[in-house]
Design an enzyme around this catalytic site. Structure first.
Site, PDB file in Angstrom:
ATOM      1  CG  ASP A   1       2.263   5.466 -27.369  1.00  0.00           C
ATOM      2  OD1 ASP A   1       2.529   6.655 -27.608  1.00  0.00           O
ATOM      3  OD2 ASP A   1       1.742   4.695 -28.193  1.00  0.00           O
TER       4      ASP A   1
ATOM      5  CB  CYS B   1       4.149  -0.378   2.293  1.00  0.00           C
ATOM      6  SG  CYS B   1       3.076  -1.455   3.249  1.00  0.00           S
TER       7      CYS B   1
ATOM      8  CG  ASP C   1      -0.189   6.452 -30.253  1.00  0.00           C
ATOM      9  OD1 ASP C   1       0.509   7.350 -30.741  1.00  0.00           O
ATOM     10  OD2 ASP C   1      -0.203   5.279 -30.678  1.00  0.00           O
TER      11      ASP C   1
ATOM     12  CG  ASP D   1      -0.019   1.048 -30.623  1.00  0.00           C
ATOM     13  OD1 ASP D   1       0.197   2.280 -30.683  1.00  0.00           O
ATOM     14  OD2 ASP D   1       0.205   0.266 -31.561  1.00  0.00           O
TER      15      ASP D   1
ATOM     16  CB  CYS E   1      -0.931   0.006   1.207  1.00  0.00           C
ATOM     17  SG  CYS E   1      -0.070   0.105   2.794  1.00  0.00           S
TER      18      CYS E   1
END
Length: 715
Positions: A615, A41, A440, A611, A38
């Site tokens: 990116d 942490c 994109d 993709d 979390c």
């Protein structure tokens, strides 16, 4: 000082990455943190490490469960490990021999413990039925002993994750959610064993085992959702070439990448990935630069052309003089950008983390208040302890622990059936808050295609015959556009490196390739015999569902942006087709990250859809992210959601499901809170035994699960 140990449950790094020299004069040590889960942490680990003398910085990656520690003076990993363990955080040195192995031992361990507790719980419940039905005397005591024999080993094994986490927290003078859980299990078991030994009427082993079983369900669901979030930085690191062909004094020698120096000559064969930033000194080829531009069109390269690490040499052998090596290459800088972006996104505070921040101390105070109050009132230690245990059990965060995983799993199942794979545990919560989308272009909203209407029937059949078996991206786009055409019969087909394709057709030479090769202007041409070369127009076509997706998300109140590595004219054309007014062309990976960060700095919650390898950084930097299944491995790893279909239409309902899931999560926490408001006073008043508390706790968990299942219906 403890010995450094290797963690079989962590993700390894390439050899030499455990401790490495960085370009700024500092060194880095990478440690595994298998127990973190979390935001608290993350903050705790970084705060502890920064207090160590000689540590310049510390950056936790929650997805990979590791911390990268920058040091400005020599520090042993054992010092860092001991300091973290004193603070209650388990830390291990990474074992690089485990690269690529299935090392999810923690997940398998949770599943085994879940199975053991479930099987034991069924048997204990059967024995408890006999006691509840009125068994007395020796029969009742026998059933209690049999229950104890089953329950004690089961709890010792199955509840171990809670015991270990709670003990580490107490040693560091901290409280976490596992402390009250462990106390409830231990006290319920201890009272039950005492009652069994001294022939008492009641034992509560069934309550302790049931509690453990339900908590393990929540813990395993949470682990599986986090396990799917593989690190994009690790995927990009895998693109680095470990061994390269160095040319020195005319002699070729295979050497380690780490042994290269600026000025060395490196030979890269066709199909090989370029390992360094540099300049071509010899050879002619075409380069796939999708890592930087995202575009499928290849670039011509010859002596004097500048190339960067991560690009792919497609057609001819090249000799490159290295101008940048090691940590300063473009690829390594991209890895660093992605890693930093992932670390930033990992700081998202989930609803469950916010609730947990106040939960543990409140539970302890309630149990302590119950024990002290009843001791003062009755003076009966046994009664007071029973009531305190009932309070601990009835307030145990089982429903709270299931609130998020149950909804996330149900929503993820619904989306998967629609063709969307949810990879990250907090993805749906973040997606529900998104108000801005950055797309994109190439490969995401558009696919490359060739215009066939400019070619006559004979030319179409020849072009298809030339390209149908070629591997070049342009050839594949041409072949795809000519589906349904009958290919011509050709002889002596050849591929010419960096130029194109040729064959013989009815006594004539036919050629398809670059305009420079065929004596024409820039572009792709086909030439039949002595005829004038005909240009094949290459353009982008909208991907199936692109218009519906953009319109649907605009109706849902999302602001749409378009960024692309393509030129301005083509980007503007696609933006007009989709009615997108905000767009930017010719962007580099760093430009895309800067674009995302600029929107975020103005308060936008950005969803990135992309993709390409270029990116990856933007996908990791965005508040939430989506990529298609055809995306590069690193891009899929950086994304929260992966689109499994060719069409974009399944994405239309994504924000609706995410918003509904967030609503169900809030409802679950409200139900859990209402349950505690009703049940806690009953337990404090002494009307709930540990067994009744366990039944009430289980009922609240089932209610939470049933509420989560409502997501399967109509939104």
């Amino acid at each position: 000082m403890s010995d450094a140990t290797f963690c079989p449950a962590c993700i390894g790094l390439p050899e030499g990455q455990l401790e490495k020299a960085a370009s700024n004069g500092t060194s880095q040590i990478v440690l595994s943190l298998p127990g973190i889960h979390c935001v608290a942490c993350i903050n705790g680990v970084e705060r502890v490490l920064r207090d160590i003398e000689g540590v310049a910085n510390a950056r936790v990656n929650l997805s990979m469960k590791r911390v990268t520690v920058g040091t400005d003076q020599p520090i042993s990993p054992e010092v860092l490990i001991d300091t973290l363990e004193m603070a209650g955080f388990e830390a291990r040195v990474l074992d690089t021999s485990l690269l690529g192995a299935d090392t999810d031992t923690y997940g398998r361990g949770l599943m085994t413990r879940l199975a053991v507790s479930g099987f034991a719980n069924m048997n204990i419940m059967l024995l408890s039925v006999a006691v509840w039905s009125g068994a007395i005397g020796a029969t009742m005591h026998m059933f209690h002993w049999i229950t104890a024999i089953i329950a004690i080993p089961t709890l010792f094994y199955s509840a171990q994750p809670f015991f270990e986490s709670g003990w580490r927290s107490l040693k560091a003078y901290r409280l976490n959610m596992d402390v009250p859980i462990s106390l409830a299990i231990l006290l319920a078991s201890g009272i039950s064993l005492y009652e069994t030994i001294y022939g008492g009427r009641h034992s509560y082993f069934d309550a302790a085992v049931t509690l453990t079983f339900f908590l393990l369900i929540g813990r395993y669901l949470d682990h599986r959702s986090r396990k799917a979030a593989a690190s994009a930085a690790a995927q990009l690191s895998a693109l680095e070439v470990p061994r390269v062909m160095r040319v020195r004094d005319g002699v070729r020698q295979m050497v380690n990448f780490a042994d290269l120096a600026i000025g060395d000559l490196v030979q890269v064969l066709p199909g090989g990935r370029i390992p360094v930033d540099g300049t071509i000194t010899e050879g002619t080829s075409q380069i796939d630069r999708s890592l930087l531009t995202g575009e499928s069109r290849l670039s011509n390269a010859s002596a004097g052309t500048t190339v960067t690490a991560g690009e792919v040499n497609m057609t001819g052998p090249l000799t490159i003089r290295a101008t940048t090596v090691g940590a300063d290459t473009t690829l390594r800088k991209m890895v660093t950008m992605v890693d930093e972006a992932e670390a930033t996104r990992n700081r998202y505070t989930a609803i469950a983390d916010k609730a947990a921040a106040l939960y543990a101390p409140v539970v302890h105070l309630l149990a302590l208040f119950a024990f002290a109050g009843w001791m003062l009132y009755s003076g009966d230690f046994r009664l007071s302890l029973n009531i305190a245990v009932a309070v601990l059990i009835i307030t145990c965060p089982c429903a709270m622990g299931l609130a998020v995983p149950a909804v996330s799993t149900t929503a993820a199942g619904r989306l998967f059936r629609a063709g969307l794979l949810v990879k990250d545990g907090t993805a749906l919560e973040r997606l529900a808050e998104v108000d801005t989308v950055v797309f994109d272009k190439t490969g995401t909203l558009t696919l490359p295609a060739a215009a066939r209407d400019t070619l006559d029937a004979e030319t179409q059949s020849i072009a298809l015959a030339l390209t149908q078996n070629a591997t070049h991206p342009v050839s594949q786009a041409i072949a795809a556009s000519l589906q349904g055409v009958t290919p011509a019969k050709l002889r002596d087909q050849q591929e010419h490196a960096g130029k194109g394709l040729s064959a013989h057709y009815q006594g004539q030479t036919v050629q398809l390739g670059s305009g420079a090769w065929l004596g024409a202007s820039k572009g792709t041409y086909i030439k039949i015999g002595d005829r004038t070369p005909q240009k094949i127009t290459l353009r982008s076509e909208l991907r199936d569902g692109a218009q519906e997706l953009v319109q649907g998300w605009q109706k849902a109140g999302l602001t749409i942006h378009l960024v692309s590595g393509d030129d301005a004219d083509e980007t503007a054309r696609i933006a007009r087709m989709l009615h997108i007014t905000s767009w930017q062309a010719e962007t580099t990976p760093a430009d895309k990250i800067a674009y995302i960060n600029d929107l975020s700095s103005r308060g936008a919650k950005v969803l990135m859809v992309g993709d390409g390898l270029n990116d990856t950084g933007a996908l990791a930097a965005a508040y939430a992210s989506v990529s298609p299944a055809t995306a590069a491995d690193a891009s899929r790893a950086a994304s929260d959601i992966v689109l499994l279909n060719d069409s974009l239409t399944p994405l239309i309902e994504l924000p609706l499901v995410a918003r509904a899931a967030r609503a169900r999560i809030k409802e679950n926490f409200a139900l859990s809170t209402l349950y505690n408001i009703i049940a806690v006073p009953i337990a404090l008043a002494g009307f709930a035994t540990p067994l009744i508390a366990s039944i009430a706790m289980s009922a609240s968990s089932i209610t939470v699960l049933l509420n989560a299942l409502r997501l399967k219906g109509k939104l």
